[in-house]
Design a protein around this motif. Structure first.
Motif, PDB file in Angstrom:
ATOM      1  N   UNK A  85      17.910   4.619  -1.098  1.00 52.62           N
ATOM      2  CA  UNK A  85      19.331   4.408  -1.411  1.00 52.62           C
ATOM      3  C   UNK A  85      20.063   3.586  -0.352  1.00 52.62           C
ATOM      4  N   UNK A  86      19.325   2.851   0.481  1.00 51.73           N
ATOM      5  CA  UNK A  86      19.949   1.988   1.497  1.00 51.73           C
ATOM      6  C   UNK A  86      20.151   0.570   0.986  1.00 51.73           C
TER       7      UNK A  86
ATOM      8  N   UNK B  38       0.839  -1.201   0.000  1.00 48.75           N
ATOM      9  CA  UNK B  38       0.000   0.000   0.000  1.00 48.75           C
ATOM     10  C   UNK B  38       0.873   1.250   0.000  1.00 48.75           C
ATOM     11  N   UNK B  39       0.284   2.364  -0.419  1.00 50.02           N
ATOM     12  CA  UNK B  39       0.988   3.642  -0.347  1.00 50.02           C
ATOM     13  C   UNK B  39       1.393   3.883   1.100  1.00 50.02           C
ATOM     14  N   UNK B  40       2.645   4.281   1.303  1.00 50.73           N
ATOM     15  CA  UNK B  40       3.179   4.528   2.639  1.00 50.73           C
ATOM     16  C   UNK B  40       3.980   3.365   3.194  1.00 50.73           C
ATOM     17  N   UNK B  41       3.841   2.171   2.604  1.00 51.56           N
ATOM     18  CA  UNK B  41       4.601   1.005   3.085  1.00 51.56           C
ATOM     19  C   UNK B  41       6.085   1.155   2.781  1.00 51.56           C
ATOM     20  N   UNK B  42       6.915   0.708   3.712  1.00 50.02           N
ATOM     21  CA  UNK B  42       8.344   0.563   3.447  1.00 50.02           C
ATOM     22  C   UNK B  42       8.541  -0.789   2.790  1.00 50.02           C
ATOM     23  N   UNK B  43       9.323  -0.835   1.721  1.00 55.60           N
ATOM     24  CA  UNK B  43       9.633  -2.095   1.059  1.00 55.60           C
ATOM     25  C   UNK B  43      11.138  -2.292   1.004  1.00 55.60           C
ATOM     26  N   UNK B  44      11.515  -3.549   0.977  1.00 55.04           N
ATOM     27  CA  UNK B  44      12.920  -3.936   0.883  1.00 55.04           C
ATOM     28  C   UNK B  44      13.265  -4.321  -0.546  1.00 55.04           C
ATOM     29  N   UNK B  45      14.521  -4.197  -0.895  1.00 55.97           N
ATOM     30  CA  UNK B  45      15.005  -4.660  -2.181  1.00 55.97           C
ATOM     31  C   UNK B  45      14.736  -6.166  -2.282  1.00 55.97           C
ATOM     32  N   UNK B  46      14.099  -6.591  -3.355  1.00 56.51           N
ATOM     33  CA  UNK B  46      13.791  -8.006  -3.540  1.00 56.51           C
ATOM     34  C   UNK B  46      12.480  -8.451  -2.930  1.00 56.51           C
TER      35      UNK B  46
END
Length: 149
Positions: A102-103, A49-57
């Motif tokens: 950029x993390x 959802x909008x506002x969620x933090x997502x991780x690479x992959x």
């Protein structure tokens, strides 16, 4: 034309402008747009959802049909929009927009697989879940190809 052969032609490959150039690493963009149609077959459905933090992959969209493949985030960051966006198909495609932090924080659920201890069905399922598709142009889901033996 590079070559001709009986019954057809070999079109010029148009590689002259780049064949002698070195491969370059491009900087990551500030925002990425992840279309829900990145493969042949049915589009995916967003699971973030909008506002969620997502991780690479991290899986961000679920495949809903047999000839489909899930979509994963190419950067870590925050989902800022889920809306139709212009696509190379020539129309607007539902897309997830991620603002890159950029993390490059990798999804903690990503772990190496021990394929030597897996059944054929488990390997096919892992390939499907990973979202692996062909690179021949149609982006056909690899799990569909390998499930037939």
């Amino acid at each position: 034309m590079a070559h001709t052969f009986k019954g057809g032609i070999h079109p010029n490959d148009m590689k002259a402008a780049t064949c002698g150039k070195a491969i370059e690493q491009l900087p990551a963009p500030a925002r990425v747009v992840m279309p829900m149609s990145m493969h042949i077959g049915a589009p995916c459905s967003p699971i973030v959802n909008v506002g969620d933090h997502v991780y690479l992959g991290q899986k961000i969209a679920e495949a809903q049909a047999p000839v489909s493949s899930p979509v994963h985030a190419s950067v870590s960051g925050t989902v800022v929009e889920i809306a139709p966006k212009p696509h190379s198909y020539g129309s607007d495609i539902l897309s997830i927009v991620i603002e890159n932090d950029f993390k490059d924080e990798v999804d903690p659920s990503i772990k190496p697989l021990d394929i030597d201890s897996m059944t054929s069905e488990e390997i096919v399922a892992a390939v499907r879940e990973a979202g692996i598709v062909g690179h021949g142009g149609a982006t056909f889901p690899t799990s569909v190809k390998i499930s037939s033996g």
